[in-house]
Design a protein around this motif. Structure first.
Motif: not given
Length: 340
Positions: A40-44, A67-72, A230-235
């Protein structure tokens, strides 16, 4: 050996070859091995109203939709998440333009700004005692602000707009939430926001200056690490699309959105409002990431912020704004919109 026995041996060998061929064919028709799921994208983030779209997106499952998993990950303040962002413990975080500039100053090109959440449009004010009727009356007075941050920049901008300088007042370090209780004994005026505004007004003080007079000076942003970009632009693109859909939903369904924020954060419903903010949709972001002539452009407000940070000692050199401000994702979303 008899002809019949030779025939049986040949037949058996042929059967083995057929079976091996079938097994090979079946193996080739099987699905290729699946790639391991992306983390998941970990977003503070923290509960500044401009960042509520992340809670609305969670409640409406908009991240999954795109289409992206996010962990706020909720922090007490935006600033408290930034060390974790720069250390790679987070993929992204929320913060002000000054925050992004300071992070770039510490580690050049470690982070980039990809989205504007909002800018203050009355949410930040300078309150003052009744005897201070105009900004000019601040001459010789004590003014409170969080020094070294956008809070000080806001106060200095107010002074400059009214032909005063820093030397005309005594600037004291007072946290914005403490301003109402610091007046009148410690300071006579100071920068604050809600609930400090309501507290100050209840105590008989008044609003002397508001961020409605400084559009775009204090933008709130979404910032991602450059490596993740750079590594996860689609996410990243999916995250932004979900966020912007949440903004549109909030503006169309305010009551339902406030209830969603309360459910996700546990906040009192009465505390949830976008008053004093200009929430940014896609079109607003496209304008903000474009060059401009006033502070509604990130490039202009970025130059003002970085000059302040250099003068105050927060930065030793000016970051490269063209690198820090990455409008490629909102521009890509615009290209996907249907044309008339």
């Amino acid at each position: 050996m008899s002809i019949q026995r030779k025939f049986r041996q040949l037949l058996c060998g042929h059967c083995i070859l057929v079976i091996l061929g079938l097994l090979t064919l079946v193996a080739c028709q099987q699905d290729p091995p699946q790639a391991p799921p992306r983390s998941p994208l970990r977003v503070g983030w923290h509960t500044w109203p401009g960042y509520f779209p992340i809670a609305i997106a969670v409640h409406l499952n908009l991240f999954a939709k795109h289409g992206v998993t996010v962990e706020p990950i909720l922090y007490e303040s935006a600033v408290s998440s930034h060390p974790d962002l720069q250390a790679g413990k987070l993929d992204g975080a929320t913060g002000t333009l000054a925050d992004a500039l300071l992070m770039d100053g510490r580690l050049p090109d470690n982070v980039r700004v990809v989205l504007v959440a909002d800018y203050s449009a009355g949410g930040d004010v300078v309150v003052a005692t009744a005897d201070i009727a105009t900004v000019a009356d601040l001459r010789g007075k004590r003014v409170g602000a969080r020094l070294g941050s956008f809070s000080e920049l806001f106060v200095l901008t107010m002074l400059q707009m009214h032909d005063l300088t820093r030397d005309d007042v005594t600037l004291l370090k007072v946290e914005p939430q403490d301003v109402p209780t610091a007046i009148p004994d410690v300071i006579q005026a100071g920068h604050t926001w809600e609930p400090g505004i309501s507290q100050a007004l209840a105590q008989g003080y008044h609003i002397l200056f508001s961020s409605t007079d400084t559009p775009g000076l204090i933008p709130d942003l979404v910032i991602f690490r450059t490596h993740v970009i750079k590594t996860r632009p689609d996410d990243i693109r999916a995250f932004i699309a979900a966020w912007l859909e949440a903004v549109d939903y909030w503006q169309a369904h305010p009551e339902e959105s406030h209830a969603a924020v309360a459910q996700v954060t546990g906040m009192d419903l009465r505390q949830i409002t976008a008053k004093g903010l200009k929430l940014f949709n896609l079109q607003d972001n496209l304008k903000a990431f474009a060059p401009g002539i006033d502070t509604t452009s990130l490039y202009v407000s970025g130059q003002i912020n970085q000059t302040f940070l250099i003068n105050s000692g927060g930065l030793t050199s000016a970051p490269v704004l063209e690198r820090l401000l990455d409008g490629s994702f909102v521009n890509a979303l615009q290209r996907r919109l249907p044309t008339n």
